[in-house]
Structure formats: C-alpha cells, structure tokens
Enzyme design. Sequence first.
Site, PDB file in Angstrom:
ATOM      1  N   ASP A 206       2.800  -6.724  -0.068  1.00 26.13           N
ATOM      2  CA  ASP A 206       2.249  -7.040  -1.285  1.00 26.13           C
ATOM      3  C   ASP A 206       2.504  -8.566  -1.338  1.00 26.13           C
ATOM      4  O   ASP A 206       2.597  -9.442  -0.320  1.00 26.13           O
ATOM      5  CB  ASP A 206       2.885  -6.331  -2.813  1.00 26.13           C
ATOM      6  CG  ASP A 206       2.145  -6.614  -3.912  1.00 26.13           C
ATOM      7  OD1 ASP A 206       1.115  -5.529  -4.218  1.00 26.13           O
ATOM      8  OD2 ASP A 206       2.213  -7.314  -4.658  1.00 26.13           O
TER       9      ASP A 206
ATOM     10  N   LYS B  28       6.361   1.661  -5.627  1.00 30.75           N
ATOM     11  CA  LYS B  28       6.225   0.168  -5.504  1.00 30.75           C
ATOM     12  C   LYS B  28       7.699  -0.383  -5.206  1.00 30.75           C
ATOM     13  O   LYS B  28       8.677   0.230  -5.631  1.00 30.75           O
ATOM     14  CB  LYS B  28       5.444  -0.448  -6.605  1.00 30.75           C
ATOM     15  CG  LYS B  28       5.069  -1.880  -6.242  1.00 30.75           C
ATOM     16  CD  LYS B  28       3.543  -1.594  -5.680  1.00 30.75           C
ATOM     17  CE  LYS B  28       3.075  -2.957  -5.347  1.00 30.75           C
ATOM     18  NZ  LYS B  28       1.621  -2.770  -4.893  1.00 30.75           N
TER      19      LYS B  28
HETATM   20  N1  GLU Z   1       0.133  -3.668  -2.380  1.00 29.08           N
HETATM   21  C1  GLU Z   1      -0.997  -3.132  -2.146  1.00 29.08           C
HETATM   22  C2  GLU Z   1      -1.682  -2.418  -3.206  1.00 29.08           C
HETATM   23  O1  GLU Z   1      -1.265  -3.023  -4.343  1.00 29.08           O
HETATM   24  C3  GLU Z   1      -0.977  -2.091  -0.976  1.00 29.08           C
HETATM   25  C4  GLU Z   1      -0.238  -1.070  -0.862  1.00 29.08           C
HETATM   26  C5  GLU Z   1      -0.278  -0.126   0.415  1.00 29.08           C
HETATM   27  O2  GLU Z   1      -1.048  -0.658   1.297  1.00 29.08           O
HETATM   28  O3  GLU Z   1       0.686   0.756   0.479  1.00 29.08           O
HETATM   29  O4  GLU Z   1      -2.284  -1.551  -3.261  1.00 29.08           O
END
Ligand code: GLU
Length: 448
Positions: A169, A129
């Site tokens: 996100d 992340k």
């Molecule tokens: N931010 C999204 C999540 O919390 C997607 C992450 C992604 O697609 O890599 O899962």
Amino acid sequence: MKDVQTRVEEVLSLVHKRNPGEAEFHQAVREVVETLEPVLEKHPEYGEHKIIERICEPERQIIFRVPWQDDNGEVQINRGFRVGFNSALGPYKGGLRFHPSVYLGTIKFLGFEQTFKNALSGMPIGGGKGGADFDPKGKSDAEVMRFCQSFMTELYRHIGEMTDVPAGDIGVSGRELGYLFGQYKRITNRYESGVLTGKSPEWGGALVRREATGYGAVFFAQDMLRARGDDLAGKTCVVSGAGNVAIYAIEKLQALGARVVACSDSSGFVFHAQGLQLATIKQLKEVERLRIASYVEHHPDAEYHARGNIWSVPCQVALPCATQNELDEAAARQLIANGCIAVSEGANMPTTPDGIKLFLEAKLAYGPGKAANAGGVATSALEMQQNASRDRWSFEYTEQRLRNIMRSIHDDCWTTASEYGQQGNYVLGANIVAFQRLAEAMLALGII
Ligand code: GLU
C-alpha cells in the site's frame, strides 16, 4: 424488531464508542452503513443475525513494537499493526501501509474498505490491513531492510497463505516486499510464495500486479463512460499522486488516447498542458525516489505549483490516486464547475463525504474506491492462484483477466443500483453488492 433507521444509528454510535478518536474509521463505516437501509428492509434476517454489527468489529487486531537500528547506530522504535477484519470469504487479504500518520484508526478504516472491496471483486478473499508509523522517505536501503526484517519478525506468526496474505500500500512496494518475504522465508524455513502478494515477477510475483490498481481504475472509468455512450479517447485527465497507482493510471489513460495534464505528490503538483511525459515521472519516482518538483527541470514548459490544489486544473476525467480525504467539497465543486464528467478513485476513500454528495447530486459518473481500485487486490488474488499452482501467466492473459474482473464489478454495481431505483449510483451499488456477499457467507457460517 427495531426499525432499520434506529438500527443504523445504533451501529454508528457503537462504532464511535468502541473506537474513540478513529475519525477515518467512523467515516468509512458511516459511508457504507447509510446506504444499506433498503437492503436491511428487504432482508430482516441480516438484522436478526447482527451482520452489520459483526462486520464493524474486526475479528482480530494485533499491535506490536518494531525496534530497529538506523545507520547512525541509534535505536528507533515504531508501532506495527495487522487487523484481520473479516474472513467469511477467504483468508484476510490487504496491504501494508508504512507512513508516519498511520495509527490503529487508519488501519481499521482501510481494513473495513478492503473487506467490502474484496467481496465486490468476486475473488475468494477476506479483508485485512496492516502497516506501521514508519516513514520510508529519506531512509537508506539498509535502514528499510532492517525495519522490514524487524517488522516481519513479529508479523510472521500471524500470517500464512491460508490465514492472512499482506501486500503493498502507500510506502510498501517491490523493495519492501522483497525484504519482508526474505525474512519470512528465513524464519519459517518455507518458500511460501502465497504468503505475500505484489512480489517481483522475478521471484514468485505475478505480471500485471504492479500495474493493476492504476489500470483497473482506468478500466472502471472507461466502463462508466461507456455506460453513457462515451469513451476516454481525447479526454483531458488529471491524476493526483505520483506513486504506483498514479503512474500506471497515467500509463493506461495515455494508451487509450487520453491526455493527462497533471499529477502530484504531497509537496505540490505539476501541470503540463501538452501532456505529462510518463518516462520522466517513472525515472524520478521509481528509480531516483525524488519529489515531483524535479519534473520541471526536465520539461521547462511544465509548471510546478508548490502546495497548490491539483483539482483546480480543468479536466473532464479525474482520478484521485493519492490518499484519503484529498478531494474535499470545494474541490468537488470546482471539478463540476470545470466540466468534469467522471471521477474514478484509485486511492482509498480520497473524496470526503461532502464531496461525494456533490458528485452524486451532479450525477456525474463517480466510481468509489472500493469498486474503482479493486483491480489491485483482484490481481493479488490472481497472484495467489499462480503461486498455489506454481504457474506463471503471460502479461496479456493476466491483463485480460483483470479487464474482465473490472467489467464485472462495474456491471454488478450498475445492475444492483438500478434494481434499487438508483441508476448510475455506484456508491449504493458497490456497498449493497459487497454487503450481500458478506452477509450470505456469514449467515451460512453461523455465529462465529
Ligand atoms: N493496498 C491495496 C488496496 O488497497 C492492495 C491490497 C492487496 O493487493 O492485497 O487494495
């Protein structure tokens, strides 16, 4: 050998000591680790190899300065982050969050959740992340572009389709991903589509990725209801948030015959008894980038409640799709008292630990974010697949893949919870399924 309970307590105190002040990260770890005792009893080898201890310590954490110039020519400085949490199952995978509240603890909590979610999705992706304490709200397109270019100028050296694949996100969607990809392409001299997901379908993105998190949370709600011999048709629903996840949750709920009466943003919530008009919300949020308060200018029979509590609106199905800890104990109590039968989390960790406890005690169908919102990242893995094979799949085919993935996640959680004598406890099911997949891979890969 230490007994399992002592080990769990030691892990938690180590996480507190090593990561002081990172309350959300502590919360995310505690929520998972506390449910793992039965699996640790069954598999002493996980304890011997310190699997939990290793999972709780990110593989790498990068913090960097992001300088940029605003439209007045003034120099601004933000802090950027990327945490590679766990790569036992695949390259680090997870979104970028741009929000003024972001600090290392936010990214670690999200990275930890992501690691479990991605394992649960069954796709070959690790967990990571990133983000920045940048506030895109009120910024011009040019400012957002300069910020994204500066952010990528550092980030590019840490990512790659085989290494780490960021996505969106909160505060990062199509526009930001475009600027980020443009800068990556320029610096590296590579059209490496698979380095980012959530791209626009016009230039390398996958159909359904935009809709996938919201649709997936609704599919999960549908499966939880089906397990109880019920369905979504005719149900009154409340969806918090008005961003990408909320909008497409509302779209799918409506398509399945439910009536969505409320949604929100950080300033307040809208209540529309006859059912929200999604076209208005899309225009306000996706095109004009306005506050949800403007909704009532278009629909005078709707009500806007500034700073109100959206969970006071009676509903049968609730989808928290805004942000962490948005649904506390009092809200959970109110939902239960109002006859809510299912909660499916589109956001990451939206319910506080006390709220979760009440949902589990009340035995309503509660789908935690790691399971219920895994459709987004799972579809990102489908986007990576299309990029790797230079292919483009149809909307219908991709949505069917997403539907099947959500069904498997539901069924895996259900079966495992039942195996451990806790039928219908999706928290336990999700944590154990994900942990076992990670643990087995980590054992096989050795002490690295
Ligand atoms: N931010 C999204 C999540 O919390 C997607 C992450 C992604 O697609 O890599 O899962």
